[in-house]
Design a protein around this motif. Structure first.
Motif, PDB file in Angstrom:
ATOM      1  N   VAL A   3      68.151  32.097  54.963  1.00 60.52           N
ATOM      2  CA  VAL A   3      69.285  32.832  55.501  1.00 60.52           C
ATOM      3  C   VAL A   3      70.492  31.911  55.524  1.00 60.52           C
ATOM      4  CG1 VAL A   3      70.188  34.021  57.527  1.00 60.52           C
ATOM      5  CG2 VAL A   3      67.756  34.222  56.955  1.00 60.52           C
ATOM      6  N   ALA A   4      71.613  32.406  55.027  1.00 59.99           N
ATOM      7  CA  ALA A   4      72.874  31.673  55.100  1.00 59.99           C
ATOM      8  C   ALA A   4      73.913  32.609  55.681  1.00 59.99           C
ATOM      9  CB  ALA A   4      73.298  31.209  53.715  1.00 59.99           C
ATOM     10  N   GLY A   5      74.664  32.139  56.664  1.00 62.44           N
ATOM     11  CA  GLY A   5      75.667  32.995  57.282  1.00 62.44           C
ATOM     12  C   GLY A   5      77.056  32.407  57.153  1.00 62.44           C
ATOM     13  N   HIS A   6      78.064  33.292  57.052  1.00 61.79           N
ATOM     14  CA  HIS A   6      79.438  32.845  56.956  1.00 61.79           C
ATOM     15  C   HIS A   6      80.356  34.006  57.334  1.00 61.79           C
ATOM     16  CE1 HIS A   6      83.005  30.804  55.586  1.00 61.79           C
ATOM     17  NE2 HIS A   6      83.299  31.820  54.808  1.00 61.79           N
ATOM     18  N   GLY A   7      81.218  33.798  58.304  1.00 58.38           N
ATOM     19  CA  GLY A   7      82.217  34.795  58.644  1.00 58.38           C
ATOM     20  C   GLY A   7      81.662  36.158  59.009  1.00 58.38           C
ATOM     21  N   GLY A   8      80.547  36.189  59.735  1.00 55.72           N
ATOM     22  CA  GLY A   8      79.975  37.465  60.131  1.00 55.72           C
ATOM     23  C   GLY A   8      79.033  38.067  59.107  1.00 55.72           C
ATOM     24  N   LEU A   9      78.866  37.405  57.967  1.00 57.74           N
ATOM     25  CA  LEU A   9      77.937  37.885  56.940  1.00 57.74           C
ATOM     26  C   LEU A   9      76.670  37.063  56.972  1.00 57.74           C
ATOM     27  CD1 LEU A   9      80.274  38.274  53.840  1.00 57.74           C
ATOM     28  CD2 LEU A   9      79.591  40.012  55.479  1.00 57.74           C
ATOM     29  N   ARG A  37      75.684  39.787  62.884  1.00 56.49           N
ATOM     30  CA  ARG A  37      75.586  40.187  64.294  1.00 56.49           C
ATOM     31  C   ARG A  37      75.035  41.591  64.476  1.00 56.49           C
ATOM     32  NH1 ARG A  37      80.394  37.303  63.738  1.00 56.49           N
ATOM     33  NH2 ARG A  37      80.349  35.344  64.847  1.00 56.49           N
ATOM     34  N   VAL A  38      74.824  42.279  63.381  1.00 53.23           N
ATOM     35  CA  VAL A  38      74.310  43.648  63.414  1.00 53.23           C
ATOM     36  C   VAL A  38      73.182  43.728  62.386  1.00 53.23           C
ATOM     37  CG1 VAL A  38      74.906  46.075  63.028  1.00 53.23           C
ATOM     38  CG2 VAL A  38      76.603  44.527  63.994  1.00 53.23           C
ATOM     39  N   PRO A  39      72.023  44.294  62.730  1.00 56.68           N
ATOM     40  CA  PRO A  39      70.897  44.330  61.780  1.00 56.68           C
ATOM     41  C   PRO A  39      71.089  45.380  60.680  1.00 56.68           C
ATOM     42  CG  PRO A  39      70.283  45.441  63.801  1.00 56.68           C
ATOM     43  CD  PRO A  39      71.661  44.886  64.021  1.00 56.68           C
ATOM     44  N   LEU A  40      72.119  45.144  59.865  1.00 52.58           N
ATOM     45  CA  LEU A  40      72.479  46.109  58.838  1.00 52.58           C
ATOM     46  C   LEU A  40      72.787  45.375  57.546  1.00 52.58           C
ATOM     47  CD1 LEU A  40      72.988  49.198  58.654  1.00 52.58           C
ATOM     48  CD2 LEU A  40      75.389  48.716  59.113  1.00 52.58           C
ATOM     49  N   ASP A  41      72.137  45.764  56.477  1.00 54.88           N
ATOM     50  CA  ASP A  41      72.402  45.205  55.149  1.00 54.88           C
ATOM     51  C   ASP A  41      73.289  46.174  54.387  1.00 54.88           C
ATOM     52  OD1 ASP A  41      70.776  42.999  55.691  1.00 54.88           O
ATOM     53  OD2 ASP A  41      68.995  44.058  54.991  1.00 54.88           O
ATOM     54  N   PRO A  71      69.540  49.789  57.459  1.00 54.16           N
ATOM     55  CA  PRO A  71      69.169  48.896  58.569  1.00 54.16           C
ATOM     56  C   PRO A  71      68.092  47.922  58.093  1.00 54.16           C
ATOM     57  CG  PRO A  71      68.249  51.089  58.901  1.00 54.16           C
ATOM     58  CD  PRO A  71      69.112  51.157  57.681  1.00 54.16           C
ATOM     59  N   ARG A  72      68.104  46.714  58.662  1.00 56.48           N
ATOM     60  CA  ARG A  72      67.054  45.750  58.350  1.00 56.48           C
ATOM     61  C   ARG A  72      65.721  46.268  58.863  1.00 56.48           C
ATOM     62  NH1 ARG A  72      70.554  41.560  59.995  1.00 56.48           N
ATOM     63  NH2 ARG A  72      71.873  41.538  58.184  1.00 56.48           N
ATOM     64  N   ALA A  73      64.666  45.740  58.336  1.00 59.94           N
ATOM     65  CA  ALA A  73      63.309  46.229  58.626  1.00 59.94           C
ATOM     66  C   ALA A  73      63.030  46.383  60.120  1.00 59.94           C
ATOM     67  CB  ALA A  73      62.281  45.306  57.984  1.00 59.94           C
ATOM     68  N   GLU A  74      63.549  45.478  60.942  1.00 63.36           N
ATOM     69  CA  GLU A  74      63.229  45.516  62.370  1.00 63.36           C
ATOM     70  C   GLU A  74      64.134  46.464  63.158  1.00 63.36           C
ATOM     71  OE1 GLU A  74      66.471  42.408  62.037  1.00 63.36           O
ATOM     72  OE2 GLU A  74      64.730  42.916  60.851  1.00 63.36           O
ATOM     73  N   GLU A  80      75.176  54.125  67.150  1.00 65.36           N
ATOM     74  CA  GLU A  80      76.142  53.043  66.987  1.00 65.36           C
ATOM     75  C   GLU A  80      75.996  52.369  65.632  1.00 65.36           C
ATOM     76  OE1 GLU A  80      74.532  51.413  70.336  1.00 65.36           O
ATOM     77  OE2 GLU A  80      75.971  52.244  71.739  1.00 65.36           O
ATOM     78  N   LEU A  81      74.757  52.131  65.223  1.00 65.70           N
ATOM     79  CA  LEU A  81      74.519  51.510  63.928  1.00 65.70           C
ATOM     80  C   LEU A  81      74.939  52.447  62.796  1.00 65.70           C
ATOM     81  CD1 LEU A  81      73.488  48.818  62.916  1.00 65.70           C
ATOM     82  CD2 LEU A  81      71.203  49.779  62.792  1.00 65.70           C
ATOM     83  N   GLU A  82      74.745  53.729  62.973  1.00 70.53           N
ATOM     84  CA  GLU A  82      75.163  54.717  61.972  1.00 70.53           C
ATOM     85  C   GLU A  82      76.680  54.703  61.789  1.00 70.53           C
ATOM     86  OE1 GLU A  82      75.482  57.250  59.032  1.00 70.53           O
ATOM     87  OE2 GLU A  82      73.532  56.553  59.728  1.00 70.53           O
ATOM     88  N   THR A  83      77.429  54.497  62.865  1.00 70.39           N
ATOM     89  CA  THR A  83      78.893  54.420  62.775  1.00 70.39           C
ATOM     90  C   THR A  83      79.314  53.236  61.919  1.00 70.39           C
ATOM     91  OG1 THR A  83      79.126  55.451  64.943  1.00 70.39           O
ATOM     92  CG2 THR A  83      81.016  54.195  64.129  1.00 70.39           C
ATOM     93  N   VAL A  84      78.688  52.087  62.134  1.00 69.08           N
ATOM     94  CA  VAL A  84      78.986  50.900  61.322  1.00 69.08           C
ATOM     95  C   VAL A  84      78.564  51.144  59.882  1.00 69.08           C
ATOM     96  CG1 VAL A  84      78.483  48.443  61.000  1.00 69.08           C
ATOM     97  CG2 VAL A  84      78.766  49.359  63.311  1.00 69.08           C
ATOM     98  N   ALA A  85      77.384  51.708  59.687  1.00 65.97           N
ATOM     99  CA  ALA A  85      76.867  51.966  58.345  1.00 65.97           C
ATOM    100  C   ALA A  85      77.795  52.895  57.573  1.00 65.97           C
ATOM    101  CB  ALA A  85      75.464  52.575  58.422  1.00 65.97           C
TER     102      ALA A  85
END
Length: 125
Positions: A3-9, A37-41, A71-74, A80-85
């Motif tokens: 896992v590599a993260g940068h700027g919220g990704l 920060r959100v379990p969403l790919d 959404p990620r597997a877990e 709320e997640l649907e709004t972001v998606a």
């Protein structure tokens, strides 16, 4: 998987070599891109790097937004997640241009020091 993260990704890199790619000629780096920060790919990427005379050539492909948002597997798809998606499903031309700029900047940065690292740790032939 790493896992590599940068700027919220977050980039989830699969650590497997495509059986159709000869590792002495090329390598394919495959990853899923999501939010840290959100379990969403929201997409997938492939960096295909092959040896060429005098160095290497990399070609990148991205599949983002639309049907690639999940959404990620877990995670389960809450309201709320649907709004972001829904926002991620509508990625447009501006996001595509931003990826081109990002890749250009990143590859320019890596080109400044990767050749020295390669020379230092080069495989014996």
């Amino acid at each position: 998987m790493s896992v590599a993260g940068h700027g919220g990704l977050v980039i989830l890199v699969a650590r497997h070599q495509d059986p159709g790619v000869d590792p002495d000629v090329a390598t394919a780096i495959c990853a899923t891109v999501g939010l840290s920060r959100v379990p969403l790919d929201w997409g997938h990427l492939v960096h295909y790097v092959r040896r060429v005379k005098g160095g290497a050539e990399m070609r990148s492909r991205f599949w983002m937004g639309g049907k690639y948002v999940a959404p990620r597997a877990e995670a389960s798809l809450t309201d709320e997640l649907e709004t972001v998606a829904e926002g991620l499903r509508r990625l447009g031309d501006g996001h595509a241009r931003a990826m081109v700029v990002h890749c250009s900047q990143e590859m320019n940065h890596l080109a400044a020091f990767l050749p020295d690292i390669f020379d230092e740790f080069q495989r014996s032939e």
